[in-house]
Design an enzyme around this catalytic site. Structure first.
Site, PDB file in Angstrom:
ATOM      1  N   ALA A  61       0.903  -1.267  -0.050  1.00 26.87           N
ATOM      2  CA  ALA A  61      -0.165   0.016   0.058  1.00 26.87           C
ATOM      3  C   ALA A  61       0.810   1.066   0.175  1.00 26.87           C
ATOM      4  CB  ALA A  61      -0.859   0.029   1.487  1.00 26.87           C
ATOM      5  N   GLY A 100       0.823  -5.212   0.983  1.00 22.05           N
ATOM      6  CA  GLY A 100      -0.046  -4.758   0.272  1.00 22.05           C
ATOM      7  C   GLY A 100      -0.126  -5.814  -1.067  1.00 22.05           C
ATOM      8  N   GLU A 103      -0.045  -9.352  -0.668  1.00 18.62           N
ATOM      9  CA  GLU A 103      -1.517  -9.838  -0.768  1.00 18.62           C
ATOM     10  C   GLU A 103      -2.222  -9.806  -1.982  1.00 18.62           C
ATOM     11  OE1 GLU A 103      -2.160  -7.001   2.740  1.00 18.62           O
ATOM     12  OE2 GLU A 103      -2.950  -7.808   3.609  1.00 18.62           O
ATOM     13  N   GLU A 123       3.702  -5.013   7.656  1.00 19.01           N
ATOM     14  CA  GLU A 123       2.870  -3.875   8.128  1.00 19.01           C
ATOM     15  C   GLU A 123       3.228  -3.482   9.300  1.00 19.01           C
ATOM     16  OE1 GLU A 123       1.798  -6.467   5.631  1.00 19.01           O
ATOM     17  OE2 GLU A 123       0.692  -6.201   4.189  1.00 19.01           O
TER      18      GLU A 123
HETATM   19  C1  LIG Z   1     -11.110   4.464  10.629  1.00 13.34           C
HETATM   20  C2  LIG Z   1     -10.466   3.395  10.620  1.00 13.34           C
HETATM   21  C3  LIG Z   1     -10.449   2.895   8.970  1.00 13.34           C
HETATM   22  C4  LIG Z   1      -9.796   1.607   9.308  1.00 13.34           C
HETATM   23  C5  LIG Z   1      -9.667   0.834   7.884  1.00 13.34           C
HETATM   24  C6  LIG Z   1      -8.688   0.889   6.413  1.00 13.34           C
HETATM   25  C7  LIG Z   1      -7.998   0.611   5.791  1.00 13.34           C
HETATM   26  C8  LIG Z   1      -6.974   0.335   4.904  1.00 13.34           C
HETATM   27  C9  LIG Z   1      -6.980  -1.093   4.200  1.00 13.34           C
HETATM   28  C10 LIG Z   1      -5.375  -0.681   3.368  1.00 13.34           C
HETATM   29  C11 LIG Z   1      -5.248  -2.394   3.882  1.00 13.34           C
HETATM   30  C12 LIG Z   1      -3.748  -2.480   3.928  1.00 13.34           C
HETATM   31  C13 LIG Z   1      -3.190  -2.795   2.518  1.00 13.34           C
HETATM   32  C14 LIG Z   1      -1.855  -3.898   3.479  1.00 13.34           C
HETATM   33  O1  LIG Z   1      -1.874  -4.246   4.001  1.00 13.34           O
HETATM   34  C15 LIG Z   1      -1.246  -2.327   4.211  1.00 13.34           C
HETATM   35  C16 LIG Z   1      -0.162  -1.615   3.929  1.00 13.34           C
HETATM   36  O2  LIG Z   1       0.673  -2.911   2.367  1.00 13.34           O
HETATM   37  S1  LIG Z   1       1.398  -1.281   4.428  1.00 13.34           S
HETATM   38  C17 LIG Z   1       2.998  -1.058   3.696  1.00 13.34           C
HETATM   39  C18 LIG Z   1       3.811  -2.024   3.372  1.00 13.34           C
HETATM   40  N1  LIG Z   1       5.028  -2.123   2.718  1.00 13.34           N
HETATM   41  C19 LIG Z   1       6.224  -2.376   3.405  1.00 13.34           C
HETATM   42  O3  LIG Z   1       6.342  -1.645   4.311  1.00 13.34           O
HETATM   43  C20 LIG Z   1       7.389  -1.703   2.270  1.00 13.34           C
HETATM   44  C21 LIG Z   1       7.970  -0.546   2.772  1.00 13.34           C
HETATM   45  N2  LIG Z   1       9.051  -0.204   1.884  1.00 13.34           N
HETATM   46  C22 LIG Z   1      10.432  -0.482   1.899  1.00 13.34           C
HETATM   47  O4  LIG Z   1      10.313  -1.740   2.711  1.00 13.34           O
HETATM   48  C23 LIG Z   1      12.075  -1.023   1.260  1.00 13.34           C
HETATM   49  O5  LIG Z   1      10.738   1.020   1.017  1.00 13.34           O
HETATM   50  C24 LIG Z   1      12.062  -1.250  -0.031  1.00 13.34           C
HETATM   51  C25 LIG Z   1      10.145  -1.077  -0.779  1.00 13.34           C
HETATM   52  C26 LIG Z   1      12.162  -2.655   0.558  1.00 13.34           C
HETATM   53  C27 LIG Z   1      12.567  -1.284  -1.125  1.00 13.34           C
HETATM   54  O6  LIG Z   1      14.074  -0.374  -0.191  1.00 13.34           O
HETATM   55  P1  LIG Z   1      15.138   0.458  -1.024  1.00 13.34           P
HETATM   56  O7  LIG Z   1      15.644   0.055  -2.007  1.00 13.34           O
HETATM   57  O8  LIG Z   1      15.997   0.558   0.280  1.00 13.34           O
HETATM   58  O9  LIG Z   1      14.392   2.147  -1.087  1.00 13.34           O
HETATM   59  P2  LIG Z   1      13.920   3.069  -0.008  1.00 13.34           P
HETATM   60  O10 LIG Z   1      13.146   2.424   1.396  1.00 13.34           O
HETATM   61  O11 LIG Z   1      14.718   3.809  -0.474  1.00 13.34           O
HETATM   62  O12 LIG Z   1      12.222   3.289  -0.815  1.00 13.34           O
HETATM   63  C28 LIG Z   1      12.632   4.088  -2.794  1.00 13.34           C
HETATM   64  C29 LIG Z   1      11.452   5.353  -1.916  1.00 13.34           C
HETATM   65  O13 LIG Z   1       9.632   4.643  -1.872  1.00 13.34           O
HETATM   66  C30 LIG Z   1       9.150   4.747  -1.158  1.00 13.34           C
HETATM   67  N3  LIG Z   1       8.656   3.179  -0.726  1.00 13.34           N
HETATM   68  C31 LIG Z   1       9.241   2.546  -0.779  1.00 13.34           C
HETATM   69  N4  LIG Z   1       8.041   1.929   0.250  1.00 13.34           N
HETATM   70  C32 LIG Z   1       7.123   2.437  -0.167  1.00 13.34           C
HETATM   71  C33 LIG Z   1       5.328   2.621   0.388  1.00 13.34           C
HETATM   72  N5  LIG Z   1       4.824   1.344   0.854  1.00 13.34           N
HETATM   73  N6  LIG Z   1       4.613   3.801   0.302  1.00 13.34           N
HETATM   74  C34 LIG Z   1       4.939   4.471  -0.215  1.00 13.34           C
HETATM   75  N7  LIG Z   1       6.471   5.180  -0.702  1.00 13.34           N
HETATM   76  C35 LIG Z   1       7.002   3.921  -0.435  1.00 13.34           C
HETATM   77  C36 LIG Z   1      10.191   4.994   0.123  1.00 13.34           C
HETATM   78  O14 LIG Z   1       9.894   6.188   0.808  1.00 13.34           O
HETATM   79  C37 LIG Z   1      11.364   6.451  -0.357  1.00 13.34           C
HETATM   80  O15 LIG Z   1      10.615   7.498  -1.428  1.00 13.34           O
HETATM   81  P3  LIG Z   1      11.926   8.388  -1.506  1.00 13.34           P
HETATM   82  O16 LIG Z   1      12.273   8.351   0.532  1.00 13.34           O
HETATM   83  O17 LIG Z   1      12.953   8.808  -1.708  1.00 13.34           O
HETATM   84  O18 LIG Z   1      11.067   9.285  -1.291  1.00 13.34           O
END
Ligand SMILES: CCCCCCCCCCCCC[C@H](O)CC(=O)SCCNC(=O)CCNC(=O)[C@H](O)C(C)(C)COP(=O)(O)OP(=O)(O)OC[C@H]1O[C@@H](n2cnc3c(N)ncnc32)[C@H](O)[C@@H]1OP(=O)(O)O
Length: 719
Positions: A61, A100, A103, A123
């Protein structure tokens, strides 16, 4: 944001297109909905492959969307639509499939991963749970115990492990998309019933209640107040005990309790803060993206005590050639033996060959002549370090970067001992240096941007979270620790016990309270520093006079304990008692309690009742106040630097987001008001005096933490 093309005649290839990690933003979700619908309704398309652009499947996500007005199609029905499709859908996983992203892949009927891909449901590290069906599908696919492990730790697994667990069906070292397309052709028209994970029964482990109880207990212990790991366990329990639809309702209910929580905000703040600190800048305006690091192939470490050994091992494990210098033969031999063990254990953990041949041991400092970078890690004594820097300056080839691993001495002064002060920076590692993630990189007033860039890049290569900070006594981390520990000593004088203070801090989420930590690292360490500073000698006097040093309130408690040989765990006695010298389990010590009573009587102090709230407010708010001073002094560029240092180096509970983020959650008005309150009660404690930046932020309406960096920048541009 998602593109559909037809390949090999009858395969609909859907490519997610949202660099850098193809996160599932509203536009990407809309793109998937549209392309899936088109592919399923196109009679020419017999099967579908989903992949990501640029060799990256999907990072999950879009975290940047959380906390905003989320629009666009929701993920759960989108994934459901893929799962119920009547044409086979194959996920071609390259690079990463996280959160996500995984997923989405679990909603597909088949999963093929590249051998270098990493998968996971991280997550929990963001204060959430996998709420696009991940908590319900994964246990059905790989069983409850394995799902509990992956979801409560959030760890990333390799494609090989994913195959072994059954998360993916196939791993390939070739083009994943090509393999997936071929596979999609081969399964076109075949029945899909057994491939829809949501329709599979969740395998019930025989000892289910005991299993969940055990995991819940473990999670509660290690989570120290974090709520997401507990919700993850509850969601998986729902998968194991409820039909899929009810499980999904429970997943949503649990996610709703996490989604807007302070802990989720804190953890997501830390995610972005960790990335923000990599984009460093110096007061001169030099920046990470305009300063070119020098190549470093060969490094030297001077001094093979605990720190030097860890640093040399960490450098060798990074692949650098290392010259490890220790002038005392006996110490050199002991270091060689221990470092070989460290290399062996590290290699075993990582499944590689130990890097023994990367380190050359030498008793002669002249061995540094041809290295690109030196890290000095001798005893924390300025006169000794001065001498080492003078020698290094004379011996090293021109251009060699000279770094000091001091934990707080003046980097500018050390630089002044060399011919090229622009090549001197601090690289402050944390013990054990081959394990701990944090590296404070300290630039002096003469350090060149290139020197800083080189140290920051080396830290990154070593797998460290590197934070660039300015030069001052104790830098950021240890400077802020001073008011924190000072308050803890004062609280003992006023009526607390080490157990009470530690209990409050551990309940807050620190892995160890201040006194337990002091016993572990040795009371003599701080004592030595205090003596150098002209403090640290108990005057023998009684009454208030004995507790004033250099014009301010001072507690000699730690000094008195040291004078009695109570250095902590190593002597079997400190703030706690241990069964033997070197013992690890500290018990409350009746001797210490009577000692405190006598001490108070001797100094005319009357013990009063102190509660956890006072401990937290006095220890943490003075630490935070010093953080604001650090921002005011331009030592840290923003609150993110301070928070990352505290979370990665000082055990600050990650789910509380670091001290500065925590202050913003508590409310700056409240922090200010409580500091003023305590300052009135203790006017002789300068650290309780609220700093100007804090007052200024409150006066300007307490802007949110992400705006402080700008405020600080403006403040310095006005000076
Ligand atoms: C009232 C309330 C109601 C509540 C109901 C709500 C329901 C909502 C339903 C939601 C559904 C849930 C879905 C899901 O289960 C939730 C998720 O998926 S959470 C996200 C999970 N993913 C992660 O945790 C991955 C995070 N990222 C990383 O670990 C690393 O970035 C990477 C992917 C391994 C890559 O690593 P690197 O190559 O080292 O690069 P960087 O880390 O430097 O990242 C580069 C650049 O990308 C940006 N970025 C990375 N991942 C994300 C992301 N998931 N979303 C947005 N941006 C992301 C990162 O910030 C860097 O950006 P920069 O800093 O360079 O601008």
């Amino acid at each position: 944001m998602a593109q559909l093309t037809r390949v090999s005649g009858s395969v609909g290839l859907i490519t997610l297109q949202s660099p850098p990690v193809n996160a599932l933003s509203a536009a990407v979700r809309q793109g998937i909905v549209d392309t899936v619908q088109r592919a399923l309704s196109d009679p020419e398309v017999k099967s579908v492959v989903v992949c990501g652009q640029n060799g990256i499947f999907c990072g999950g996500a879009d975290i940047k969307e959380f906390g905003t007005n989320m629009s666009g199609p929701p993920l759960v029905p989108l994934i459901h639509a893929i799962e119920v499709a009547h044409k086979p859908v194959v996920a071609a996983i390259e690079g990463i499939a996280l959160g996500g992203g995984l997923e989405l892949a679990l909603g597909c009927h088949y999963r093929i991963a590249h051998s270098k891909a990493k998968l996971g449901l991280p997550e929990v590290t963001l204060g959430l749970l996998p709420a696009a069906g991940g908590s319900q599908r994964l246990p059905r696919l790989i069983g409850v115990p394995a799902a509990l492990d992956l979801i409560t730790t959030g760890r990333h697994i390799t494609a090989a492990e994913a195959l072994k667990l059954g998360v993916v069906d196939q791993v390939t070292a070739h083009s994943t998309v090509d393999v997936a397309v071929k596979f999609a052709l081969s399964v076109a028209g075949k029945p899909l019933d057994g491939r829809r994970i949501s329709s599979l029964p969740c395998p019930r482990p025989p000892n289910m209640d005991a299993l969940f109880e055990g995991v819940m207990k473990k999670v509660r212990q290690s989570a120290r107040g974090a709520i997401a790991p507990i919700a993850c366990v509850q969601a998986i329990r729902a998968a194991a005990t409820l039909p899929y639809d009810q499980g999904m309702e429970r997943e949503l209910e649990l996610m709703a309790s996490l989604f807007t929580s302070d802990q989720a905000r804190a953890l997501q703040y830390i995610f972005f803060a960790q990335r923000a600190v990599a984009r460093w800048s110096m007061p001169s305006g030099a920046r990470w993206d305009t300063s070119k690091p020098r190549p470093v192939h060969k490094a030297a470490v001077i001094g093979l005590g605990t720190m030097g050994r860890g640093i040399a091992v960490a450098l060798a494990q990074t692949g650098l050639s290392v010259v490890a210098v220790e002038t005392q033969e006996k110490q050199l031999m002991a270091a060689k033996q221990e470092m070989s063990g460290m290399l062996e254990r590290g290699a075993k953990r990582r499944g590689v060959a130990p890097a023994f041949d990367k380190i050359r041991y030498s008793p002669d400092i002249k061995a540094v002549a041809d290295v690109d970078l030196v890290i000095e890690a001798v005893f924390e004594d300025m006169a000794l370090k001065e001498k080492v820097f003078q020698q290094l300056s004379a011996l090293c080839k021109p251009g060699t970067l000279l770094c000091t691993n001091t934990s707080g001495l003046d980097v500018d002064h050390l630089a002044s001992q060399t011919r090229s002060p622009e090549l001197v920076v601090g690289m402050h590692f944390f013990a054990p240096a081959h394990v701990m993630k944090l590296l404070e990189v300290v630039y002096g007033s003469k350090s060149s941007p290139q020197a800083l860039a080189t140290a920051m890049q080396l830290g990154k290569k070593m797998g460290k979270v590197s934070v660039a900070v300015g030069n001052c006594r104790g830098f950021v981390g240890n400077r802020m620790l001073k008011p924190y520990s000072e308050q803890a000593f004062f609280l003992l004088e006023e009526g607390a016990t080490p157990e009470l203070v530690d209990g409050a801090l551990e309940d807050f989420g620190f892995p160890m309270g201040l006194f337990r930590m002091s016993d572990l690292s040795g009371l003599d360490v701080g004592w030595r520093v205090r003596k150098v500073d002209g403090l640290g000698k108990s005057s023998g006097a009684s009454g208030q006079q004995a507790r004033i040093r250099q014009g301010r309130r001072y507690s000699p408690l730690g000094d008195v304990l040291c004078e009695q040989g109570r250095f902590g765990q190593k002597t079997g006695r400190g703030w706690y008692q241990y069964d033997k010298p070197g013992g690890r389990v500290g018990r409350p010590d009746p001797w210490l309690h009577s000692f405190l009573e006598e001490y108070r009587a001797q100094h005319g102090l009357v013990a009063r009742r102190i509660d956890h709230q006072e401990v937290l407010e006095r220890c943490l708010y003075t630490l935070i106040n010093e953080g604001f001073r650090i921002l005011e002094d331009g030592i840290a560029a923003g609150p993110e630097e301070i928070d990352i240092i505290y979370v990665f180096g000082y055990g600050w509970p990650r789910h509380r987001g670091g001290p500065m983020f925590y202050a913003s959650m508590v409310g700056l008005e409240k922090v200010l008001a409580r500091l003023e309150f305590y300052q009135e009660a203790h006017p002789d404690v300068p650290y309780l005096q609220p700093c100007n930046l804090l007052k200024r932020l409150v006066a300007s309406g307490s802007p949110p933490v992400h705006k402080w960096r700008e405020v600080v920048k403006k403040l310095h541009s006005q000076l």
